[in-house]
Write an enzyme that holds these catalytic residues in place. Structure first.
Site, mmCIF file in Angstrom:
data_model
loop_
_atom_site.group_PDB
_atom_site.id
_atom_site.type_symbol
_atom_site.label_atom_id
_atom_site.label_comp_id
_atom_site.label_asym_id
_atom_site.label_seq_id
_atom_site.Cartn_x
_atom_site.Cartn_y
_atom_site.Cartn_z
ATOM 1 N N LEU A 184 -52.210 -65.364 -35.167
ATOM 2 C CA LEU A 184 -51.491 -65.979 -36.280
ATOM 3 C C LEU A 184 -51.443 -64.996 -37.439
ATOM 4 C CD1 LEU A 184 -53.079 -69.535 -36.117
ATOM 5 C CD2 LEU A 184 -50.776 -68.867 -35.419
ATOM 6 N N GLY B 73 -61.619 -65.889 -32.995
ATOM 7 C CA GLY B 73 -60.865 -65.885 -34.246
ATOM 8 C C GLY B 73 -59.525 -66.559 -34.042
ATOM 9 N N ASP B 74 -58.464 -65.879 -34.451
ATOM 10 C CA ASP B 74 -57.111 -66.424 -34.260
ATOM 11 C C ASP B 74 -56.379 -65.689 -33.148
ATOM 12 O OD1 ASP B 74 -56.919 -64.051 -35.810
ATOM 13 O OD2 ASP B 74 -54.995 -64.689 -36.624
ATOM 14 N N GLU B 75 -57.127 -65.065 -32.248
ATOM 15 C CA GLU B 75 -56.531 -64.341 -31.129
ATOM 16 C C GLU B 75 -56.464 -65.223 -29.895
ATOM 17 O OE1 GLU B 75 -57.657 -59.693 -31.899
ATOM 18 O OE2 GLU B 75 -58.978 -60.864 -30.626
#
Length: 173
Positions: free
Chosen positions: A48, A89-91
């Site tokens: 994101l 995380g956002d991965e």
């Protein structure tokens, strides 16, 4: 979320998606099958855009809610035979096995971008986010799990360099 997700060594405790370890196993298995049956597959690596900003300004609870909501939207963008995983995380990463042609990878990436663009409700307010996506394909962009994942990650950074909110296929140039 079921509490079983929090105790599984193969699933992410926040989203319930397969984690890095499970994704690695599934990708290795899919590569073996693609090699055996002369098929193609694709790996889409995404995150994101500006997620840290949301986490820093709204707090981790809002960031966690965004990740959970985004994970649910991701699953709606793929076939049942595809795999959506959270690496941390956002991965996120998406495994697209048994491809007939490269057009499906582009179609999924467009669906993901559209899903990310719809407003999210966090702490009672609407927020909009975007995603950057990189796609690598077997066999042309890599013959093994590490190479395919690394090249999809490189393509994702190419998407970020192109202004974010887009997808790029891996290219050696």
């Amino acid at each position: 979320m079921p509490s079983a997700w929090n105790t599984s060594p193969y699933h992410d405790g926040l989203t319930g998606l397969p984690n890095r370890s499970m994704f690695s196993k599934l990708l290795s298995q899919s590569i073996s099958e693609a090699r055996r049956y002369d098929r193609q597959l694709a790996v889409a690596f995404l995150d994101l855009d500006r997620f840290k900003q949301i986490n820093d300004t709204l707090g981790h609870e809002a960031g966690d809610q965004l990740l959970q909501d985004f994970a649910a939207r991701l699953k709606e963008c793929v076939r049942e035979s595809d795999t959506v995983a959270r690496l941390g995380g956002d991965e996120f990463v998406v495994l697209l096995p048994e491809l007939e042609d490269g057009k499906y990878g582009a179609a999924v990436a467009q669906k993901i971008l559209a899903a990310a663009a719809r407003p999210f409700t966090l702490i009672g307010q609407e927020f909009r986010v975007t995603a950057s996506i990189g796609i690598s394909s077997y066999p042309q962009d890599g013959q093994d799990e590490q190479t395919l994942t690394k090249n999809a990650d490189i393509a994702m950074y190419q998407a970020k360099a192109e202004g974010k909110n887009n997808f790029q296929f891996y290219s050696k140039s």
